[in-house]
Scaffold this active site. Structure first.
Site, mmCIF file in Angstrom:
data_model
loop_
_atom_site.group_PDB
_atom_site.id
_atom_site.type_symbol
_atom_site.label_atom_id
_atom_site.label_comp_id
_atom_site.label_asym_id
_atom_site.label_seq_id
_atom_site.Cartn_x
_atom_site.Cartn_y
_atom_site.Cartn_z
ATOM 1 N N SER A 170 0.793 -1.174 0.156
ATOM 2 C CA SER A 170 -0.141 -0.075 0.115
ATOM 3 C C SER A 170 0.849 1.370 0.182
ATOM 4 O O SER A 170 0.125 2.136 -0.220
ATOM 5 C CB SER A 170 -0.940 0.041 1.137
ATOM 6 O OG SER A 170 -2.135 -0.879 0.833
ATOM 7 N N TYR A 172 -11.038 1.518 5.296
ATOM 8 C CA TYR A 172 -9.989 1.064 4.291
ATOM 9 C C TYR A 172 -10.413 0.314 3.108
ATOM 10 O O TYR A 172 -11.079 -0.885 3.445
ATOM 11 C CB TYR A 172 -8.821 0.556 4.953
ATOM 12 C CG TYR A 172 -7.547 0.752 4.036
ATOM 13 C CD1 TYR A 172 -6.782 1.354 4.564
ATOM 14 C CD2 TYR A 172 -7.258 -0.275 3.018
ATOM 15 C CE1 TYR A 172 -5.507 1.830 3.770
ATOM 16 C CE2 TYR A 172 -6.088 -0.339 2.458
ATOM 17 C CZ TYR A 172 -5.202 0.725 2.635
ATOM 18 O OH TYR A 172 -3.975 0.699 2.137
ATOM 19 N N SER A 173 -10.354 0.950 1.940
ATOM 20 C CA SER A 173 -10.941 0.237 0.626
ATOM 21 C C SER A 173 -9.742 0.190 -0.572
ATOM 22 O O SER A 173 -9.331 1.121 -0.922
ATOM 23 C CB SER A 173 -12.356 0.885 0.232
ATOM 24 O OG SER A 173 -12.496 0.138 -0.965
ATOM 25 N N ASN A 174 -9.237 -0.774 -0.815
ATOM 26 C CA ASN A 174 -8.272 -1.112 -1.962
ATOM 27 C C ASN A 174 -9.151 -0.624 -3.291
ATOM 28 O O ASN A 174 -8.529 -0.323 -4.208
ATOM 29 C CB ASN A 174 -7.630 -2.294 -2.005
ATOM 30 C CG ASN A 174 -6.625 -2.787 -0.879
ATOM 31 O OD1 ASN A 174 -5.746 -1.926 -1.053
ATOM 32 N ND2 ASN A 174 -7.073 -3.604 0.000
ATOM 33 N N GLY A 209 2.824 -0.820 4.160
ATOM 34 C CA GLY A 209 2.275 -1.736 3.070
ATOM 35 C C GLY A 209 2.433 -3.244 3.527
ATOM 36 O O GLY A 209 3.316 -3.668 4.050
#
Length: 377
Positions: free
Chosen positions: A92, A191-193, A332
């Protein structure tokens, strides 16, 4: 992808092998600045390996002084030392690069933070008229995280992803098939990828070029980040690097560590595909926080909390150290690699930690202690 706190049990025990790299006796962080010497940092690095890592590295830059340390091994069942300048998947931390390009486009007037997703990607997601670019950057969109739709370790089916190519449209559609985590975009942090897959597509729509090309021409080449790459679908890591592993269930019970170093990084895409080194991440954060990549007003937007009391802005995170200072950067989790890269606001000290977990334990608290030692002494 973002690190998640979890404890997975691995079948094997790791034996630590220590390798310390220092430029010279003078290359000790913190002389006159408060950071501990190599012995204190090395002890904490060794502790990470003893607790739950195959290998680990740290780089501390204090002005012109640099200290690098490694512990553990680069590959299981060998005595090969972790390369102190080696490459690793940064997960991330990729998001900070993507966010920087988005904000550069805002500065150029090519898009706006309050543009709705629907204006750039019609019918891509439900409620796209209310979800804005700002919401995507700060994880307040309410969009379901596509990562939660995937098979993950220790399920053996995860190994089928090694050679599979994913498109962002496919991953976004998987997420959009689930109810949102919030029906009021901009109010709740989750949190959203998925949001960063959408931002990668918006960069392409705004520039006519893939987001990887834009990161390359706007950040990597100008800053000479020669060891940093966006591999796309290419599965290997060029240059010296430790190998990474995932825990997989065995038929007879328990788990075993499977080498998953080579894998198709389209699984992560714009949410976490990049490969880099500690040196390159230090240089990137120094340029970003030093105002070389964004004008002051947009850097201020990046550093402002997406929601009150949350240490995350627009693609940039921060943390309070034990000595009361705030450091900026990101962390990340690429499953087989975990990384943390932060810098002080005055750019005096940069610390990057990377490790290959063996999944026996959650190492977040121990890494936080190492970061505190490096920043505070």
């Amino acid at each position: 992808m973002q690190r998640v706190r979890r404890v997975l049990v691995a079948a094997s025990t790791v034996v630590a092998v220590v390798a310390v790299v220092a430029g010279s006796a003078a290359a000790v962080p913190g002389r006159g600045g408060g950071a501990p010497g190599p012995a204190g940092l090395q002890e904490k690095l060794d502790g990470l390996v003893a607790e739950g890592a195959v290998g680990a590295l740290v780089e501390v830059r204090d002005g012109r002084q640099v200290w690098r340390g490694t512990s553990g091994v680069a590959e299981r069942d060998t005595a090969r030392a972790v390369p102190a300048r080696g490459r690793f998947r940064i997960g991330s931390i990729t998001k900070t690069f993507v966010a920087t390009v988005v904000l550069q486009l805002v500065g150029e007037g090519r898009l706006r933070l309050d543009d709705p997703v629907e204006a750039w990607l019609p019918r891509a997601v439900p409620d796209g008229r209310r979800i804005t670019v700002r919401h995507l950057l700060g994880h307040t969109s309410g969009l379901y995280d596509y990562k939660r739709t995937l098979t993950v370790p220790p399920d053996p089916a995860f190994l089928d992803y090694r050679h599979r190519t994913w498109t962002p449209e496919e991953q976004i559609a998987r997420a959009a098939a689930h109810p949102p985590t919030s029906t009021r975009p901009g109010t709740v942090y989750a949190y959203s990828n998925t949001g960063y897959l959408l931002l990668g597509r918006i960069i392409e729509q705004a520039t006519g070029r893939p987001y990887a090309q834009e990161i390359g021409r706007r950040i990597l080449r100008p800053l000479r980040l020669h060891a940093t790459s966006l591999p796309g679908t290419y599965p290997r890591i060029h240059g010296a690097h430790p190998r990474g592993y995932v825990p997989i269930e065995q038929e007879g019970g328990g788990t075993r560590l499977v080498d998953f170093t080579e894998m198709n990084p389209s699984l992560f895409g714009a949410s976490g595909e990049m490969i880099s080194t500690a040196r390159d991440l230090d240089r990137f954060l120094a340029a970003l926080l030093g105002g070389r990549l964004l004008p002051d007003r947009l850097l201020a937007e990046m550093r402002a909390p997406a929601v009150p009391e949350r240490a995350y802005g627009l693609g940039l995170a921060w943390k309070e150290t034990a000595c009361g200072s705030t450091v900026y950067g990101n962390d990340g989790d690429a499953m087989t690699y975990q990384s943390w890269s932060f810098t002080t606001p005055d750019l005096r000290r940069h610390v990057t930690v990377a490790l290959t977990p063996d999944h026996r334990a959650d190492l977040d608290d121990s890494v936080d202690a190492l970061l505190d030692a490096a920043f505070c002494g």
